[in-house]
Design a protein around this motif. Structure first.
Motif, short mmCIF file in Angstrom:
data_model
loop_
_atom_site.label_atom_id
_atom_site.label_comp_id
_atom_site.label_asym_id
_atom_site.label_seq_id
_atom_site.Cartn_x
_atom_site.Cartn_y
_atom_site.Cartn_z
N ASP A 138 83.51 2.50 16.67
CA ASP A 138 82.52 3.12 15.80
C ASP A 138 81.17 2.45 16.10
O ASP A 138 81.05 1.23 15.98
N VAL A 139 80.17 3.24 16.50
CA VAL A 139 78.90 2.65 16.94
C VAL A 139 78.23 1.82 15.85
O VAL A 139 77.42 0.94 16.14
N LYS A 140 78.56 2.09 14.60
CA LYS A 140 77.96 1.31 13.50
C LYS A 140 78.39 -0.15 13.53
O LYS A 140 77.72 -1.02 12.96
N LYS A 141 79.52 -0.42 14.18
CA LYS A 141 80.11 -1.76 14.15
C LYS A 141 79.83 -2.57 15.42
O LYS A 141 80.30 -3.70 15.53
N TYR A 142 79.08 -1.98 16.36
CA TYR A 142 78.85 -2.67 17.63
C TYR A 142 77.36 -2.69 17.97
O TYR A 142 76.62 -1.75 17.67
N SER A 143 76.94 -3.76 18.61
CA SER A 143 75.54 -3.91 19.00
C SER A 143 75.24 -3.05 20.23
O SER A 143 76.15 -2.61 20.94
N VAL A 144 73.94 -2.84 20.49
CA VAL A 144 73.52 -2.12 21.69
C VAL A 144 74.04 -2.84 22.93
O VAL A 144 74.51 -2.20 23.89
N ALA A 145 73.97 -4.18 22.94
CA ALA A 145 74.42 -4.96 24.09
C ALA A 145 75.92 -4.75 24.34
O ALA A 145 76.36 -4.63 25.49
N LYS A 146 76.70 -4.69 23.27
CA LYS A 146 78.14 -4.48 23.42
C LYS A 146 78.44 -3.07 23.89
O LYS A 146 79.28 -2.85 24.78
N LEU A 147 77.74 -2.09 23.33
CA LEU A 147 77.96 -0.69 23.71
C LEU A 147 77.55 -0.43 25.16
O LEU A 147 78.01 0.54 25.77
N ALA A 148 76.69 -1.30 25.72
CA ALA A 148 76.25 -1.14 27.11
C ALA A 148 77.41 -1.25 28.09
O ALA A 148 77.29 -0.81 29.25
N SER A 149 78.52 -1.81 27.66
CA SER A 149 79.68 -1.90 28.55
C SER A 149 80.42 -0.57 28.63
O SER A 149 81.26 -0.38 29.52
N ARG A 150 80.10 0.35 27.70
CA ARG A 150 80.78 1.66 27.69
C ARG A 150 79.83 2.82 28.01
O ARG A 150 80.26 3.85 28.51
N VAL A 151 78.57 2.65 27.67
CA VAL A 151 77.60 3.75 27.84
C VAL A 151 76.40 3.27 28.65
O VAL A 151 75.68 2.37 28.23
N GLY A 152 76.19 3.89 29.80
CA GLY A 152 74.99 3.63 30.61
C GLY A 152 73.98 4.72 30.36
O GLY A 152 74.32 5.90 30.30
N TYR A 153 72.72 4.33 30.19
CA TYR A 153 71.67 5.29 29.82
C TYR A 153 70.50 5.19 30.81
O TYR A 153 69.85 4.16 30.88
N VAL A 154 70.27 6.27 31.55
CA VAL A 154 69.14 6.33 32.49
C VAL A 154 67.99 7.04 31.79
O VAL A 154 68.06 8.24 31.53
N PHE A 155 66.94 6.30 31.47
CA PHE A 155 65.81 6.87 30.73
C PHE A 155 65.04 7.88 31.57
O PHE A 155 65.06 7.84 32.81
#
Length: 263
Positions: A66-83
């Motif tokens: 649940d994204v509410k429970k994880y930091s941006v840094a932690k979520l970076a291991s699952r989601v890569g975002y190309v601006f």
């Protein structure tokens, strides 16, 4: 990796309700294009996937997180975002350091980092530019550096925000090739785009947003064939799709191959 969105609402500090109860499921390995006019909620939606924005209500699950429970840094291991603008991402003194930063920050083993960086540089055709400062490159090549830096992180989900904006035909083809390779590897690839022809040629599912809600969602051929509904969010179907309709072709066509086969 599956993405599950349930009744997602988001309100900006100005009081603007940008997302109005969106519910979607994106299965692992899907290639999804999100389209719609400016202000439709496209970027607001996908920035919930890596924690850059948090829901006012509702939920977003990335796999079992649940994204509410994880930091941006932690979520970076699952989601890569190309601006959309690579200058918002790039900060290293040379291309090699830039591309190495992500997997190194995820604390992969050195052997894996070397392998991932080598692959990312090859896929984006940056092998001869590793010692160059990214800001000494053209905007076209800076886009490829930003792309390589995310690919090297080996995330199961990769998001491209307007990947073809400002790109020439050669680089658009490079980006399409990268997406094709990620698809072969079973990655979930999501793009936000106004380039409807690029969307039609490279993505199997299209989600059209309008005023913070889902207007259409389905296989690209079905969605792109609904010209009148798409017009509500100021999206025109691809040129060949429109031409096929006017010629009375029985099937909705998305690209040259489908057009010629139907003709």
């Amino acid at each position: 990796m599956k993405i599950e969105i349930k009744d997602l609402r988001f309100i900006y500090p100005t009081g603007l309700e940008a997302l109005k109860g969106i519910s979607l499921t994106i299965e692992a390995g899907e290639q999804v294009a999100i389209v719609g006019q400016n202000g439709a909620g496209k970027t607001t939606l996908v920035r919930h996937f890596n924690g850059l924005l948090q829901p006012a209500s509702g939920s977003v699950l990335i796999g079992d997180w649940d994204v509410k429970k994880y930091s941006v840094a932690k979520l970076a291991s699952r989601v890569g975002y190309v601006f959309q603008n690579p200058d918002e991402q790039l900060f290293s003194r040379d291309v090699l350091t830039e591309v190495t930063f992500g997997p190194k920050n995820l604390k992969y083993a050195k052997e894996k980092i070397d392998e991932l960086v080598k692959r990312a540089l090859s896929l984006t055709e940056l092998n001869d530019k590793t010692e160059t400062n990214p800001y000494d490159l053209s905007p076209t090549w800076r886009k490829m550096v930003a792309l390589a830096s995310i690919i090297a992180m080996d995330t199961p989900i990769v998001i491209f925000d307007e990947p073809t904006t400002g790109q020439d035909a050669v680089n658009v083809a490079r980006i399409a090739n990268v997406i094709a390779e990620l698809k072969k590897e079973g990655k979930t690839v999501i793009t936000i785009t106004h380039d409807i022809d690029f969307c039609a040629e490279n993505f199997e599912r299209v989600i059209a947003l309008s005023k913070g809600q889902v207007l259409l969602d389905g296989p690209a051929r079905e969605v792109l064939g609904q010209e009148e509904i798409l017009a509500q969010t100021y999206v025109d179907p691809p040129q060949l799709t429109r031409l096929g309709k006017r010629l009375g072709l029985k099937e909705t066509v998305r690209n040259q191959e489908e057009f010629l086969n139907s003709l």
